[in-house]
Design an enzyme around this catalytic site. Structure first.
Site, PDB file in Angstrom:
ATOM      1  N   HIS A 145      78.096   6.608  50.121  1.00 50.07           N
ATOM      2  CA  HIS A 145      77.787   7.860  50.832  1.00 50.07           C
ATOM      3  C   HIS A 145      78.781   8.086  51.965  1.00 50.07           C
ATOM      4  O   HIS A 145      79.214   9.196  52.228  1.00 50.07           O
ATOM      5  CB  HIS A 145      76.405   7.771  51.490  1.00 50.07           C
ATOM      6  CG  HIS A 145      75.283   7.847  50.520  1.00 50.07           C
ATOM      7  ND1 HIS A 145      74.011   7.489  50.845  1.00 50.07           N
ATOM      8  CD2 HIS A 145      75.248   8.247  49.242  1.00 50.07           C
ATOM      9  CE1 HIS A 145      73.238   7.666  49.806  1.00 50.07           C
ATOM     10  NE2 HIS A 145      73.968   8.123  48.823  1.00 50.07           N
ATOM     11  N   ARG A 172      80.860  16.542  39.303  1.00 52.74           N
ATOM     12  CA  ARG A 172      80.124  15.280  39.128  1.00 52.74           C
ATOM     13  C   ARG A 172      78.639  15.537  39.404  1.00 52.74           C
ATOM     14  O   ARG A 172      78.157  15.324  40.519  1.00 52.74           O
ATOM     15  CB  ARG A 172      80.645  14.229  40.099  1.00 52.74           C
ATOM     16  CG  ARG A 172      82.054  13.743  39.830  1.00 52.74           C
ATOM     17  CD  ARG A 172      82.438  12.689  40.852  1.00 52.74           C
ATOM     18  NE  ARG A 172      83.544  11.879  40.440  1.00 52.74           N
ATOM     19  CZ  ARG A 172      84.806  12.021  40.890  1.00 52.74           C
ATOM     20  NH1 ARG A 172      85.086  12.948  41.765  1.00 52.74           N
ATOM     21  NH2 ARG A 172      85.762  11.229  40.471  1.00 52.74           N
ATOM     22  N   ARG A 202      80.214  18.142  34.100  1.00 56.32           N
ATOM     23  CA  ARG A 202      80.079  16.844  33.437  1.00 56.32           C
ATOM     24  C   ARG A 202      78.609  16.455  33.439  1.00 56.32           C
ATOM     25  O   ARG A 202      77.954  16.532  34.481  1.00 56.32           O
ATOM     26  CB  ARG A 202      80.893  15.784  34.175  1.00 56.32           C
ATOM     27  CG  ARG A 202      80.664  14.415  33.579  1.00 56.32           C
ATOM     28  CD  ARG A 202      81.557  13.381  34.177  1.00 56.32           C
ATOM     29  NE  ARG A 202      81.121  12.952  35.484  1.00 56.32           N
ATOM     30  CZ  ARG A 202      81.774  12.038  36.204  1.00 56.32           C
ATOM     31  NH1 ARG A 202      82.874  11.499  35.742  1.00 56.32           N
ATOM     32  NH2 ARG A 202      81.332  11.678  37.381  1.00 56.32           N
ATOM     33  N   GLU A 216      87.565   7.542  29.122  1.00 55.55           N
ATOM     34  CA  GLU A 216      87.464   6.632  30.270  1.00 55.55           C
ATOM     35  C   GLU A 216      87.453   5.169  29.855  1.00 55.55           C
ATOM     36  O   GLU A 216      87.362   4.288  30.710  1.00 55.55           O
ATOM     37  CB  GLU A 216      86.175   6.897  31.046  1.00 55.55           C
ATOM     38  CG  GLU A 216      86.022   8.309  31.511  1.00 55.55           C
ATOM     39  CD  GLU A 216      84.786   8.485  32.371  1.00 55.55           C
ATOM     40  OE1 GLU A 216      84.909   8.351  33.590  1.00 55.55           O
ATOM     41  OE2 GLU A 216      83.702   8.748  31.812  1.00 55.55           O
ATOM     42  N   ASN A 251      89.974   6.744  36.713  1.00 56.04           N
ATOM     43  CA  ASN A 251      89.294   5.798  37.611  1.00 56.04           C
ATOM     44  C   ASN A 251      88.602   4.714  36.804  1.00 56.04           C
ATOM     45  O   ASN A 251      88.676   3.526  37.119  1.00 56.04           O
ATOM     46  CB  ASN A 251      88.246   6.519  38.481  1.00 56.04           C
ATOM     47  CG  ASN A 251      88.863   7.630  39.311  1.00 56.04           C
ATOM     48  OD1 ASN A 251      90.069   7.665  39.478  1.00 56.04           O
ATOM     49  ND2 ASN A 251      88.046   8.534  39.811  1.00 56.04           N
ATOM     50  N   ASP A 252      87.906   5.140  35.767  1.00 51.94           N
ATOM     51  CA  ASP A 252      87.245   4.156  34.907  1.00 51.94           C
ATOM     52  C   ASP A 252      88.195   3.554  33.883  1.00 51.94           C
ATOM     53  O   ASP A 252      88.113   2.362  33.585  1.00 51.94           O
ATOM     54  CB  ASP A 252      86.045   4.797  34.192  1.00 51.94           C
ATOM     55  CG  ASP A 252      84.818   4.796  35.086  1.00 51.94           C
ATOM     56  OD1 ASP A 252      84.532   3.740  35.681  1.00 51.94           O
ATOM     57  OD2 ASP A 252      84.168   5.848  35.207  1.00 51.94           O
ATOM     58  N   ARG A 254      86.328  -1.289  39.961  1.00 52.89           N
ATOM     59  CA  ARG A 254      86.953  -0.325  40.857  1.00 52.89           C
ATOM     60  C   ARG A 254      86.364  -0.301  42.265  1.00 52.89           C
ATOM     61  O   ARG A 254      86.955   0.246  43.186  1.00 52.89           O
ATOM     62  CB  ARG A 254      86.857   1.089  40.251  1.00 52.89           C
ATOM     63  CG  ARG A 254      85.446   1.568  40.091  1.00 52.89           C
ATOM     64  CD  ARG A 254      85.370   2.813  39.225  1.00 52.89           C
ATOM     65  NE  ARG A 254      85.326   4.034  39.995  1.00 52.89           N
ATOM     66  CZ  ARG A 254      85.017   5.214  39.486  1.00 52.89           C
ATOM     67  NH1 ARG A 254      84.767   5.334  38.194  1.00 52.89           N
ATOM     68  NH2 ARG A 254      84.969   6.279  40.233  1.00 52.89           N
ATOM     69  N   CYS A 313      91.438  13.910  35.199  1.00 53.97           N
ATOM     70  CA  CYS A 313      90.639  14.210  36.387  1.00 53.97           C
ATOM     71  C   CYS A 313      90.356  12.989  37.260  1.00 53.97           C
ATOM     72  O   CYS A 313      89.567  13.060  38.187  1.00 53.97           O
ATOM     73  CB  CYS A 313      89.334  14.899  35.995  1.00 53.97           C
ATOM     74  SG  CYS A 313      88.256  13.853  35.026  1.00 53.97           S
TER      75      CYS A 313
HETATM   76  C1  PEP Z   1      87.033   8.743  36.335  1.00 49.44           C
HETATM   77  O1  PEP Z   1      86.455   7.748  35.928  1.00 49.44           O
HETATM   78  O2  PEP Z   1      88.282   8.837  36.411  1.00 49.44           O
HETATM   79  C2  PEP Z   1      86.280   9.932  36.776  1.00 49.44           C
HETATM   80  C3  PEP Z   1      86.891  11.048  37.086  1.00 49.44           C
HETATM   81  O3  PEP Z   1      84.943   9.813  36.896  1.00 49.44           O
HETATM   82  P1  PEP Z   1      84.213   9.065  38.125  1.00 49.44           P
HETATM   83  O4  PEP Z   1      85.250   8.785  39.177  1.00 49.44           O
HETATM   84  O5  PEP Z   1      83.147   9.971  38.585  1.00 49.44           O
HETATM   85  O6  PEP Z   1      83.699   7.823  37.462  1.00 49.44           O
HETATM   86 MG    MG Z   2      84.360   7.832  35.449  1.00 52.40          MG
END
Ligand code: PEP
Ligand code: MG
Length: 577
Positions: free
Chosen positions: A191, A298, A334, A431, A454-455, A465, A502
């Site tokens: 948060h 998100r 999403r 992902e 990111n994933d 991560r 993204c």
């Molecule tokens: C990602 O995994 O790159 C993504 C955009 O989703 P989040 O960061 O919400 O897992």
């Molecule tokens: Mg993700």
């Protein structure tokens, strides 16, 4: 001079003396009171509770006005604790029966609360512990008549150093004088990180022991781009940072001019830049930054500060708000990406939550939750241009199941005579390495891909991560990650479906050239990154980008790749940090 590396969660650079927050925590001794003081102490407790509730309500109102209802809901949990009759009864009993002082009774109860939450192996409760501490501190301040924490009213510039900041502390920071903050704990999705980004305060978290290394008044440099904290910098570093700050200001000023211009390369290739949002009110910022739509909403953040599941109406209202704010610009909604580090209301502790029942897997097992959201999305579809995206797909069957459920919901709406759009584009996030490798199959069944780096990075490199201990191994520049990205873009282009990216990487200008060279033409990022990436795009040709991509795919280490990409990016935009 000492340099500490943490996790950058909010961009920016700052230099100022440290205000070490943990040095100002309240300490409460186990003081007993006399029987005749019981009533007085109960009165003190009651007044402190009332004053705290009033203060939180005011803070909530302020935050709601400034940052929207969703962010403000963080405070509902605080008010709920203070209004909880059991919590009150236990504190009052401590005073009446054990003859504890009111501060000690509060302290015992709050610590009990914290312990109960920590005993539950679930990230949702771990995050809530910070909120309990927040309530504890607020009550203590009223009980002890202690100075109001000065974070909202400072008279000189500081950078805050704390073990952890609670969301409400972060939200009430004095923006004029708090130039940045650094914490021992935390991850990108906490948060606190979300609020820091919303306020635009540079922040580095996950530094482990920064509170032990910094003394109040030490000069600190906080680098929210690279995740660095420099303690007691030498004169040369201070001068260098001041120069960078000046450059940053000039650079940002120059970027503002780019906002109105199209994202077109020097040789005339059009690129689409979209914004990522967590809350509906962020659409406005995306548009201000020059986004041509929302590439990632998100929606799981609807759950972030609620104590209960959002209703279909609450989902619907959020989507309507987003679509109305976006006007006729496209919005990719999403579906819920709950689980792992993003808690669920149906909390089921898992041994390895990132590899567990998260995201689409969670939705496919909780059809009531999934259908409620899909109904709301379909109903909102008549308002604007929306697209639906399923996260964390790793099997073709999962996608087919998700589409089947969407069709069930469509049939329900038809039967009920409820209006919705029929030609909504459907996409998947890529992902996982499994999805990336099977991209040619998935492409046959969807209208678009969005690469969630990111994933994808965490699953390809086997690096959590959100874990500060392995943060040095987490990099988008790894050859394995880059090959997967390149192949997904190729498969998307070959199958003539749209491909966007993204993950955070989309907003890192040092990767722009490479991604263009891989054939990517759609980027979705945090709005503050858009002007910089656009400037990059407008300064290069596709030929240049293709050359960089060819050079990079021949390299075998992320270090070499990072160095080359930074060099190339600086050649194009010398102001880049
Ligand atoms: C990602 O995994 O790159 C993504 C955009 O989703 P989040 O960061 O919400 O897992
Ligand atoms: Mg993700």
């Amino acid at each position: 001079m000492e340099i500490k590396k943490g996790i950058p969660v909010s961009h920016g650079l700052a230099i100022a003396p440290a205000l070490v927050l943990d040095a100002q925590q309240f300490t409460v001794s186990a003081r007993k009171i006399k029987p005749e003081e019981v009533e007085h102490e109960l009165d003190l407790l009651n007044k402190a509770i009332q004053a705290s509730i009033k203060e939180i309500e005011q803070l909530r109102k302020k935050i709601a006005k400034k940052h929207g209802e969703e962010t403000a809901r963080i405070f509902d949990f605080h008010i709920a604790i203070l209004n909880d009759p059991q919590v009150r009864a236990r504190m009052e009993n401590s005073i009446r029966e054990n003859h504890y002082s009111a501060p000690y009774a509060v302290s015992v109860e709050m610590r009990r609360h914290v312990k109960d939450f920590l005993d539950i192996d679930d990230s949702y409760f771990r995050e809530r512990v910070k909120d309990v501490y927040d309530v504890d501190r607020r009550l203590m301040r009223h009980l002890t008549g202690g100075r109001k924490e000065d974070l909202a009213n400072l008279d000189s510039d500081v950078v805050i150093v704390a073990h952890d900041l609670t969301p409400s502390q972060t939200a009430s920071l004095d923006r004029k004088h708090v130039l940045a903050f650094a914490t021992d704990a935390g991850g990108h999705t906490s948060h606190t990180a979300i609020v820091a980004r919303a306020l635009g305060i540079p922040a580095v978290v996950g530094l482990n022991d920064i509170t032990a290394d910094v003394s109040p008044g030490d000069t600190l440099i906080i680098d929210g781009y690279r995740g660095l904290v420099i303690i007691d910098p030498d004169e040369a570093t201070i001068q260098e940072t001041k120069l960078k700050l000046q450059e940053q200001t000039e650079f940002e000023r120059a970027l503002i001019e780019t906002r109105e211009l199209p994202a077109v390369t020097r040789d005339g290739v059009k690129v689409t830049l979209l914004g990522n949002i967590e809350f509906p009110h962020e659409v406005e910022e995306c548009i201000r930054a020059g986004a041509e739509g929302v590439g990632l909403y998100r929606t799981e953040f609807l759950y972030l500060s609620r104590e209960r599941e959002p209703s279909e109406e609450e989902h619907y209202q959020a989507y309507v708000d987003v679509l109305q704010a976006a006007g006729n610009k496209p919005v990719v909604i999403r579906t819920l990406d709950l689980g792992a580090d993003k808690y669920t209301q149906a909390r089921e502790p898992e041994r390895n939550p990132f590899l567990g029942c998260r995201s689409i897997r969670f939705c496919l097992r909780h059809l009531d939750v999934f259908k409620r959201q899909l109904r709301a999305i379909l109903r909102a579809s008549v308002i604007g241009k929306l697209q639906i995206m399923f996260p964390l797909i790793s099997q073709v069957m999962e996608l087919r199941q998700a589409k089947m459920i969407l069709n069930d919901v469509i049939e329900d709406l038809e039967e009920e005579g409820i209006e919705f759009k029929r030609d909504i584009p459907i996409g998947v996030m890529i992902e996982t390495p499994a999805a990336a490798i099977k991209a040619s199959f998935l492409a046959k069944e969807v209208d678009f891909f969005s690469i969630g780096t990111n994933d994808l990075i965490q699953y390809t490199l086997a690096v959590d991560r959100a874990n500060e201990r392995v943060a040095n191994l987490y990099t988008p520049a790894d050859p394995a990650v880059l090959r997967l990205i390149r192949d997904v873009i190729r498969q998307g282009n070959r199958n003539e479906i749209e491909v966007s990216l993204c993950g955070e990487m989309a907003g890192q200008p040092e990767f722009t050239l490479l991604l263009l060279g891989f054939g990517l033409r759609k980027f979705s990022m945090a709005p503050h990154s858009i002007p910089e990436v656009k400037k990059m795009i407008r300064s290069v040709t596709i030929e240049q980008a293709t050359k960089v991509a060819r050079k990079v795919v021949r390299l075998d280490t992320d270090r070499q790749i990072s160095i080359i990409l930074k060099d190339e990016a600086r050649k194009v935009l010398p102001g880049l940090i």
